[in-house]
Design an enzyme around this catalytic site. Structure first.
Site, PDB file in Angstrom:
ATOM      1  N   GLY A 241       0.826  -1.202   0.000  1.00 14.65           N
ATOM      2  CA  GLY A 241       0.000   0.000   0.000  1.00 14.65           C
ATOM      3  C   GLY A 241       0.854   1.243   0.000  1.00 14.65           C
ATOM      4  CD  GLU A 265       4.870  -3.051  -3.517  1.00 16.77           C
ATOM      5  OE1 GLU A 265       4.906  -1.806  -3.466  1.00 16.77           O
ATOM      6  OE2 GLU A 265       4.048  -3.690  -4.184  1.00 16.77           O
ATOM      7  CB  CYS A 302       3.032  -0.850  -6.541  1.00 15.55           C
ATOM      8  SG  CYS A 302       2.818  -2.600  -6.756  1.00 15.55           S
TER       9      CYS A 302
END
Lengths: 532, 532
Positions: A241, A265, A302
């Site tokens: 997140g 992460e 991401c």
């Protein structure tokens, strides 16, 4: 079983005692039935106690039992059928094809972990046999293996409601390692969370494992999340997140009386370097590929390419024109929830307001579209302005990117060396062009977890060779991946047995090697038995 | 070169600019020549800058080059000859035999790491080749290896002036991994530190490596140590010492703008459980073995057995009598420095003053002996008093131990379950007796890094299978060992290369497998080449 809005605690579905809420369909902003519940502190404590009690029982299962259990989890998720896909699309705005793809990825991932643990490499078995006659001192028999670290808390991500959520990578890795898992589900897709948890609960039951092996807790990160991370029985945390969220958990965990590792992460801007020959030969294809990667899934990855770095020149102008053309065709996209859309609008407005930053291309405008929509945007800035303004390195989650224009190679290297830690670094290079940039490669190797050439960073393959992580602030611990089979290493710790009675050793350390695993015996890797 | 009292910075010996001091001979309390110096902040920064500059060059060395360098370090340490052994004995009070033994251990350790990296297992190489025809999406070629994490700071321990110091386990592991090392030497044995650093500097020079590959900095932990840990270029810390020291570094490192891992091995009380049949059959031998382990090296080991747990009964009385007899013969010992001796006196006095604690046996009294002497002591306490007083679990560094007397098996299990994380747990058991204590084994497995049966915890073998570490507070990260070949894992991080030009891949990832290393190719471990 229909979606109940309940919590899964110790194998039972119980009504949460700390409030109610409903999921929101981001495409319509309408509430979705049924009413869901939040867990209370007492309920969190009950779930943790069940996980603690289950830990030694689950740890004592054989690799074959755990592999069968992981495969059964995948089977049960598939058995949810269209109900899962429909609910996922409702809660995320993802098209059904994406839902299906992510389901396949999630189930394949569980099955990959099953086959991986059967190989036993992750146990890192080492046996040094006794040398009773060694001078000046005899050497005792010493045997080393990995054992599960204990109960693990997993925070589901917003953007992968299956693959990084309830039964996602962190959960699969922790279960594979033999750790009970407590999932704090993401409040954006609680129905999806519950359905997957129903599947896992069935698998737990079919395997006759204790209910505490898997729990689903819903609530706010600040309350329920903190409670879970601070519980003394919890031994590790997996998180995917935001940097703010990840660092809050990291500091919370490190300041416990017993600190525990947090594998967070936290995303990054994933620089893409465009070398001039690559553009000279192929500006249009590079631009099309880049825009495809930037706008895939409304940019909600991401590994989304948030910074592009290139040398000024006619090739770059050509790239910009082609990118603008491609971007103009990109429809306004529905984002995962109201908060993400608001952060995107704020983030892109903030970017647009920075000195020297100009918008050079954009996708379809939002117009009157319903739901939490956003417009793809490509900004441009000169290298010196980028170097002077650390804000331009901050991730804007979604389909926005900043092109950094460099005057020469030296400036390009300076921009790359100014970057913080990244999940990925990408280079677009013509054949043989990369060899002329050894400093660029050396710089990027120090910054990233994954170095990509002539591909784009989106698309994180679930395989043995994947490294999904990287130097801070991409992740809290650069030594671990959160995707792929190497990610099991996060959730095991070594123990060695010295002069231990042969008959009582764990199976993998027994002389006969009953599971036929590879072992380092007196310095040599072999599947042979130990000569007693 | 004689001992100069200087710092080793960027390959040069320079006078420290932050003050002077002399080492003290703990056997006489007399100062030892010559005058030594402390490094200034500016000098620390220079050493860090040199390490940063050396990092990519050292990282680019081949495994064979690094192995040769490690062997050369061992050769140069041996070449110091008696000067090293004499200085070590002067600075520590250790007899020459111990100095020689520790030198052998240190050199063997460097050579073991050399042979270990040549095998390449620590690189954890994984190759998934491209599947261009896969549906729905092709798979790119992805290749995973471990690379050095960057400059590492090592804090030398007081009690192993060679094996856990300048060229000790942490340094050997970090150099093996390809990381430049900055050692903060221990102020108790600065001359020993300098001699070993001279040897390493020679090896660096002979290998034509940059001077920044290895630096020796002397100073206080609070000043120079903090400065080193806070330097942005430093990427990991190895520490062996007290819990206070380790936790100070841990929090310092976690609160940096970029947090870095601290591998602190902080000692423990290393419980020894005496099962009744073992005592019934062999009380004297068990007692003699225990006293030998307790008093070895004046008890100055992190694996010293500081807590003994047993059931009351005539067998235990017999053990106590035999232990008292053995202990009475143990001479008062010279401790490593004034601070350690003072802490021992304070710690044993504190123990003696706790409710329910009585002294049941002791070694020779200090009498009028010169230097920093101490007396071996064995205390006794009932289980309920032990359970009620967490202070009794605090390590007293030296040859003191507390026997916890339990009324029954349930109480014994309760005592074991109350223990905090430990480096080791030891059980003395008669043949077949252990099988009757599955809960004891299960409890200990959750508490310790090394489980010992019918040996004693002292004697940490340097081998593949050693796990020297354990759950908090024994160490800051239970997933890593600080002794043995598995300890390299602390100082590497994975990187993967996606769709990377074959000719530019690192050697270990190239198709032809030029170093003949084991690699996991498409899920199968092999030394074969990749079919291109």
């Amino acid at each position: 079983m229909a979606i109940s809005g309940k919590q899964l605690i110790n194998g039972l579905w119980v009504q949460g005692e700390a409030g109610q809420y409903q999921a929101i369909n981001p495409a319509t902003a309408a509430a979705i039935e049924p009413v869901m519940s939040y867990a209370s502190k007492v309920q969190v404590a009950a779930a943790v106690a069940a996980a603690e009690a289950a830990a030694p029982i689950f740890a004592a299962t054989s690799l074959a039992q755990r592999a069968a259990f992981l495969n059964s989890c995948a089977d049960e998720i598939m058995a949810l059928g269209d109900e899962l896909l429909d609910r996922l699309s409702q809660e995320t705005g993802y098209p059904k094809a994406r839902a299906e793809g992510e389901r396949a990825r999630t189930c394949n991932q569980l099955r990959l972990f099953a086959s991986t643990i059967l190989k036993g490499e992750y146990l890192n078995i080492r046996i040094d046999t006794a040398l009773p006659d060694r001078q000046p001192l005899p050497r005792p028999d010493i045997r080393f293996t990995n054992q599960p670290i204990g109960p693990v808390v997993v925070f589901g991500a917003s953007n992968f409601p299956l693959a990084f959520s309830v039964a996602g990578g962190d959960t699969a890795a922790a279960l594979a390692a033999g750790c009970p898992v407590l999932v704090k589900g993401h409040n954006s897709h609680p129905g999806t969370c519950e359905l997957v948890a129903q599947a896992l609960a069935k698998a737990v039951q079919k395997a006759a494992l204790p209910g505490g092996v898997f729990s689903l807790i819903m609530g706010s990160g600040r309350e329920v999340g903190s409670e879970l991370v601070l519980a003394p029985a919890v031994k590790a945390v997996g998180f995917t997140g935001s940097q703010a969220g990840g660092m809050a958990l990291f500091h919370l965990a490190n300041n416990r009386p017993e600190p525990i590792p947090v594998f967070a992460e936290m995303g990054s801007v994933n620089p893409v370097v465009l070398l001039p020959q690559a553009l000279a030969q192929n500006a249009e294809a590079v631009a099309t590929g880049f825009v495809g990667s930037l706008t895939l899934g409304v940019g909600q990855f991401c590994v989304n390419p948030g910074v592009v770095i290139a040398l000024q020149g006619p090739e770059l102008d050509q790239f910009c024109r082609a990118a603008a053309t491609a971007l103009a065709k990109v429809p306004a996209g529905v984002m995962l929830n109201e908060g993400i859309a608001a952060a995107y609008h704020k983030g892109t407005a903030h970017l647009a307001g920075q000195a020297g930053v100009e918008l050079v291309a954009a996708g379809e405008a939002i117009g009157g579209k319903a739901g939490f929509c956003s417009q793809a945007q490509l900004f441009k800035v000169q290298a010196q302005a980028f170097l002077a303004n650390p804000h331009l390195q901050e991730e804007v989650f979604g389909h926005a990117s900043v092109l950094v224009v460099c005057q020469d190679k030296a400036e390009l290297l300076q921009v790359v060396s100014s970057l913080r830690g990244q999940l990925t670094g990408t280079i677009q290079a013509a054949p043989d062009e990369l060899a002329a940039y050894p400093e660029l490669v050396q710089q990027l190797r120090q910054k990233v977890g994954r170095l990509v050439v002539n591909n784009y960073p989106t698309g994180v393959e679930v395989c043995d060779a994947m490294m999904h992580g990287g130097p801070f602030p991409a992740a809290t611990d650069a030594r671990f991946t959160s995707v792929g089979t190497a990610s099991i290493a996060r959730f095991v710790r070594p123990i060695c047995f010295q002069n231990y009675p042969a008959a009582l050793l764990p199976a993998e350390l027994q002389n006969s090697n009953p599971w036929q695993l590879p072992r380092l015996i007196n310095g040599v890797k072999t599947t042979a038995a130990v000569e007693a």
